[in-house]
Design a protein around this motif. Sequence first.
Motif, mmCIF file in Angstrom:
data_model
loop_
_atom_site.group_PDB
_atom_site.id
_atom_site.type_symbol
_atom_site.label_atom_id
_atom_site.label_comp_id
_atom_site.label_asym_id
_atom_site.label_seq_id
_atom_site.Cartn_x
_atom_site.Cartn_y
_atom_site.Cartn_z
ATOM 1 N N ALA A 87 0.929 -1.334 -0.045
ATOM 2 C CA ALA A 87 0.120 -0.258 0.136
ATOM 3 C C ALA A 87 0.752 1.285 -0.102
ATOM 4 O O ALA A 87 0.603 2.152 -0.662
ATOM 5 C CB ALA A 87 -0.842 0.160 1.227
ATOM 6 N N ALA A 88 1.818 1.279 0.923
ATOM 7 C CA ALA A 88 2.928 2.243 0.695
ATOM 8 C C ALA A 88 3.483 2.513 -0.630
ATOM 9 O O ALA A 88 3.509 3.751 -0.983
ATOM 10 C CB ALA A 88 3.877 2.178 1.857
ATOM 11 N N GLY A 91 0.817 4.001 -2.831
ATOM 12 C CA GLY A 91 0.619 5.315 -2.782
ATOM 13 C C GLY A 91 1.937 6.372 -3.015
ATOM 14 O O GLY A 91 1.573 7.565 -3.770
ATOM 15 N N ILE A 92 3.027 5.841 -2.873
ATOM 16 C CA ILE A 92 4.146 6.747 -3.264
ATOM 17 C C ILE A 92 4.435 6.678 -4.823
ATOM 18 O O ILE A 92 4.500 7.763 -5.315
ATOM 19 C CB ILE A 92 5.534 5.936 -2.701
ATOM 20 N N LEU A 94 1.873 6.737 -6.972
ATOM 21 C CA LEU A 94 0.655 7.540 -7.171
ATOM 22 C C LEU A 94 1.034 9.082 -7.023
ATOM 23 O O LEU A 94 0.684 9.808 -7.583
ATOM 24 C CB LEU A 94 -0.673 7.318 -6.454
ATOM 25 N N ILE A 95 1.906 9.243 -5.821
ATOM 26 C CA ILE A 95 2.355 10.737 -5.799
ATOM 27 C C ILE A 95 3.192 10.976 -6.661
ATOM 28 O O ILE A 95 3.134 12.101 -7.320
ATOM 29 C CB ILE A 95 3.144 10.817 -4.409
#
Length: 111
Positions: A87-88, A91-92, A94-95
């Motif tokens: 998940a991390a 998320g990274i 996507l950023i």
Amino acid sequence: MNPSWTYLLIAIAAEVAATSALKASDSFTRVVPSTITVIGYGLAFYLLALALKTIPVGIAYAVWSGAGIVAIAIIGYFVFGQALDLAAMIGIGLILAGVLVLNVFSSAGGH
């Protein structure tokens, strides 16, 4: 390259160095990392202010924070042994994708 983007890139590097040193400062109990933290953040904000002369604040801050998050997560993993779960990493990613979209496809960045 526009000098403002150079200022922003150096500001990001200074902020990442300062944040890494902040972790190493052990709550400001170690002199050298604490000094790097204070100088790094001061330099980062000064250069960010220079960059904001021509880069819109929303774009500059999105690039600043996005790139900083990605860099600090990578440093945390390799230098400080901090785990990144799926998940991390998503998320990274996507950023990072958002920063790339802003810089490559958006006319709001002033390129």
